[in-house]
Design a protein around this motif. Sequence first.
Motif, PDB file in Angstrom:
ATOM      1  N   ALA A 183       0.826  -1.203   0.000  1.00  0.00           N
ATOM      2  CA  ALA A 183       0.000   0.000   0.000  1.00  0.00           C
ATOM      3  C   ALA A 183       0.861   1.255   0.000  1.00  0.00           C
ATOM      4  CB  ALA A 183      -0.938   0.000   1.207  1.00  0.00           C
ATOM      5  N   ALA A 184       1.930   1.245   0.777  1.00  0.00           N
ATOM      6  CA  ALA A 184       2.819   2.404   0.820  1.00  0.00           C
ATOM      7  C   ALA A 184       3.444   2.659  -0.550  1.00  0.00           C
ATOM      8  CB  ALA A 184       3.904   2.188   1.871  1.00  0.00           C
ATOM      9  N   GLU A 185       3.853   1.586  -1.223  1.00  0.00           N
ATOM     10  CA  GLU A 185       4.451   1.723  -2.551  1.00  0.00           C
ATOM     11  C   GLU A 185       3.417   2.201  -3.577  1.00  0.00           C
ATOM     12  OE1 GLU A 185       5.959  -2.164  -3.264  1.00  0.00           O
ATOM     13  OE2 GLU A 185       7.458  -2.066  -1.645  1.00  0.00           O
ATOM     14  N   VAL A 186       2.208   1.663  -3.484  1.00  0.00           N
ATOM     15  CA  VAL A 186       1.145   2.047  -4.420  1.00  0.00           C
ATOM     16  C   VAL A 186       0.745   3.504  -4.213  1.00  0.00           C
ATOM     17  CG1 VAL A 186      -1.284   1.678  -5.007  1.00  0.00           C
ATOM     18  CG2 VAL A 186       0.262  -0.282  -4.779  1.00  0.00           C
ATOM     19  N   MET A 187       0.636   3.925  -2.967  1.00  0.00           N
ATOM     20  CA  MET A 187       0.239   5.311  -2.696  1.00  0.00           C
ATOM     21  C   MET A 187       1.282   6.291  -3.210  1.00  0.00           C
ATOM     22  SD  MET A 187      -1.816   5.257   0.948  1.00  0.00           S
ATOM     23  CE  MET A 187      -0.618   4.307   1.886  1.00  0.00           C
ATOM     24  N   GLU A 188       2.537   5.906  -3.167  1.00  0.00           N
ATOM     25  CA  GLU A 188       3.580   6.746  -3.744  1.00  0.00           C
ATOM     26  C   GLU A 188       3.381   6.876  -5.243  1.00  0.00           C
ATOM     27  OE1 GLU A 188       6.719   9.243  -4.178  1.00  0.00           O
ATOM     28  OE2 GLU A 188       5.785   8.562  -2.295  1.00  0.00           O
ATOM     29  N   ARG A 189       2.981   5.798  -5.896  1.00  0.00           N
ATOM     30  CA  ARG A 189       2.687   5.836  -7.335  1.00  0.00           C
ATOM     31  C   ARG A 189       1.475   6.721  -7.618  1.00  0.00           C
ATOM     32  NH1 ARG A 189       6.218   3.923 -11.306  1.00  0.00           N
ATOM     33  NH2 ARG A 189       7.455   2.198 -10.433  1.00  0.00           N
ATOM     34  N   TYR A 190       0.447   6.611  -6.769  1.00  0.00           N
ATOM     35  CA  TYR A 190      -0.747   7.442  -6.937  1.00  0.00           C
ATOM     36  C   TYR A 190      -0.367   8.918  -7.011  1.00  0.00           C
ATOM     37  CZ  TYR A 190      -4.821   4.335  -6.257  1.00  0.00           C
ATOM     38  OH  TYR A 190      -5.809   3.398  -6.415  1.00  0.00           O
ATOM     39  N   ASN A 191       0.561   9.303  -6.167  1.00  0.00           N
ATOM     40  CA  ASN A 191       0.961  10.717  -6.111  1.00  0.00           C
ATOM     41  C   ASN A 191       1.683  11.169  -7.369  1.00  0.00           C
ATOM     42  OD1 ASN A 191      -0.103  11.103  -3.518  1.00  0.00           O
ATOM     43  ND2 ASN A 191       1.763  10.323  -2.550  1.00  0.00           N
ATOM     44  N   GLN A 192       2.075  10.216  -8.213  1.00  0.00           N
ATOM     45  CA  GLN A 192       2.774  10.547  -9.456  1.00  0.00           C
ATOM     46  C   GLN A 192       1.851  10.524 -10.672  1.00  0.00           C
ATOM     47  OE1 GLN A 192       6.123   7.827  -9.774  1.00  0.00           O
ATOM     48  NE2 GLN A 192       6.720   8.157  -7.644  1.00  0.00           N
ATOM     49  N   PHE A 193       0.572  10.199 -10.446  1.00  0.00           N
ATOM     50  CA  PHE A 193      -0.356  10.131 -11.572  1.00  0.00           C
ATOM     51  C   PHE A 193      -0.479  11.493 -12.234  1.00  0.00           C
ATOM     52  CE2 PHE A 193      -3.029   6.355  -9.801  1.00  0.00           C
ATOM     53  CZ  PHE A 193      -1.970   5.509 -10.093  1.00  0.00           C
ATOM     54  N   SER A 198      -8.553  11.409 -16.528  1.00  0.00           N
ATOM     55  CA  SER A 198      -9.976  11.730 -16.614  1.00  0.00           C
ATOM     56  C   SER A 198     -10.678  11.402 -15.301  1.00  0.00           C
ATOM     57  CB  SER A 198     -10.603  10.946 -17.760  1.00  0.00           C
ATOM     58  OG  SER A 198     -11.950  11.284 -17.922  1.00  0.00           O
ATOM     59  N   TYR A 199     -11.604  12.287 -14.916  1.00  0.00           N
ATOM     60  CA  TYR A 199     -12.255  12.186 -13.606  1.00  0.00           C
ATOM     61  C   TYR A 199     -13.757  12.392 -13.758  1.00  0.00           C
ATOM     62  CZ  TYR A 199     -12.867  12.995  -8.555  1.00  0.00           C
ATOM     63  OH  TYR A 199     -13.249  12.914  -7.230  1.00  0.00           O
ATOM     64  N   GLY A 200     -14.535  11.710 -12.939  1.00  0.00           N
ATOM     65  CA  GLY A 200     -15.986  11.868 -12.963  1.00  0.00           C
ATOM     66  C   GLY A 200     -16.644  10.773 -12.143  1.00  0.00           C
ATOM     67  N   LEU A 285      -4.133   1.086  -9.598  1.00  0.00           N
ATOM     68  CA  LEU A 285      -5.560   1.274  -9.378  1.00  0.00           C
ATOM     69  C   LEU A 285      -6.218  -0.052  -9.006  1.00  0.00           C
ATOM     70  CD1 LEU A 285      -6.384   3.629 -12.398  1.00  0.00           C
ATOM     71  CD2 LEU A 285      -6.077   4.280 -10.009  1.00  0.00           C
ATOM     72  N   GLY A 286      -5.734  -1.143  -9.614  1.00  0.00           N
ATOM     73  CA  GLY A 286      -6.275  -2.458  -9.302  1.00  0.00           C
ATOM     74  C   GLY A 286      -6.023  -2.862  -7.863  1.00  0.00           C
ATOM     75  N   PHE A 287      -4.857  -2.495  -7.332  1.00  0.00           N
ATOM     76  CA  PHE A 287      -4.586  -2.774  -5.912  1.00  0.00           C
ATOM     77  C   PHE A 287      -5.640  -2.093  -5.051  1.00  0.00           C
ATOM     78  CE2 PHE A 287      -2.699  -1.657  -1.818  1.00  0.00           C
ATOM     79  CZ  PHE A 287      -2.230  -2.891  -1.385  1.00  0.00           C
ATOM     80  N   GLY A 288      -5.968  -0.833  -5.386  1.00  0.00           N
ATOM     81  CA  GLY A 288      -7.005  -0.128  -4.652  1.00  0.00           C
ATOM     82  C   GLY A 288      -8.355  -0.811  -4.771  1.00  0.00           C
TER      83      GLY A 288
END
Length: 342
Positions: A183-193, A198-200, A285-288
């Motif tokens: 989770a820590a590694e994935v969240m670091e990746r999230y911050n680099q998105f 696209s959002y909605g 995103l799949g991890f989430g």
Amino acid sequence: MEIFPTQYSTLSSKALNIKLQESYGLSHTTCRLLIRNVSDTYIIENAAEKYIFKIYRDAHRKLEEIKGEVELLTILFQRGARVSRPISDKSGEMLQVFNAAEGTRYGVLFAWAQGNVVYTMNDRQIETVGREMAVIHNITSAIELSYHRHTYSIETVIVNPLKILEPAFAGLEDDHAYLKQTAAEVMERYNQFDEGFSYGYCHFDFLPKNFHFDDAGDITFFDFDFVGKGLMAYDVTSFFIHYFLEFTYGKITEQEARDAFRTFVNSYRKVRPLSNEEIAAIPYLGFGFWVFYFGFQYENFDDWSNLFWGPKFMKDRVALIKKWMDTAHSLLPKFDIDAEIK
């Protein structure tokens, strides 16, 4: 006699059939319980017509959220999206109200999604999923609902579910440690998105169990219960998860999984942009996705009657998440930058 406090009742199919006949002007219908789960789903039908009636749990969906789902599906249907639409009763009301043992429960009647679930889709069906998902996203990324729906963020898909799950991992410390570290590694990746993602309003569960194909090849999407605001790529991710599972369980080869997903993406891109960066984010995103539903299953154990839940299920689920993190990158097809729609 005072009614003893109740957590989750099941409404009588017989009584519900009479109530719905009166409210909607139906005749000669039968009613049977299909699923008692996240919500209760009943099939209402006669010789000519068939409907789904869904009764929500207050512990799962508040009135505001239910109204948001109904509003979204009404907008989607009115704008030509292929969805199962909510149906109003004779007085124009979308929601039915029931004074159940545990308190007020709300129900909504939906048009039946014609056809059946298809797990092994041909190219034409895959192209249809890609095209029609993009149609939905063109609508849901450009509207603001009048009613609140939850948001899919790092906190709601990873941080909060892991907090909820923590007590359940007593005796499974190694598995818990893996989830926390990943989770820590994935969240670091999230911050680099990329900020251009696209959002909605996303469905957040675009697996084949939630859409039907009819004999003509037309598709109908349903079960928008988890719809919320988030990255559109979550929906693309959930569809890719289908091919990950098919590959993991030996139903298709790695190349077949890549080819099918490539067909989906190419079809989606004919209607709506999907960047290579968004595709590259799918493993994270799949991890989430996995952690969110893991937490949901644990949190709703009592109401859901999850007989499958226990140490074996938890270990197997963590093993599946490990498999996802080890496999998803290599399973994704590569796309040229020139193939993107700008």
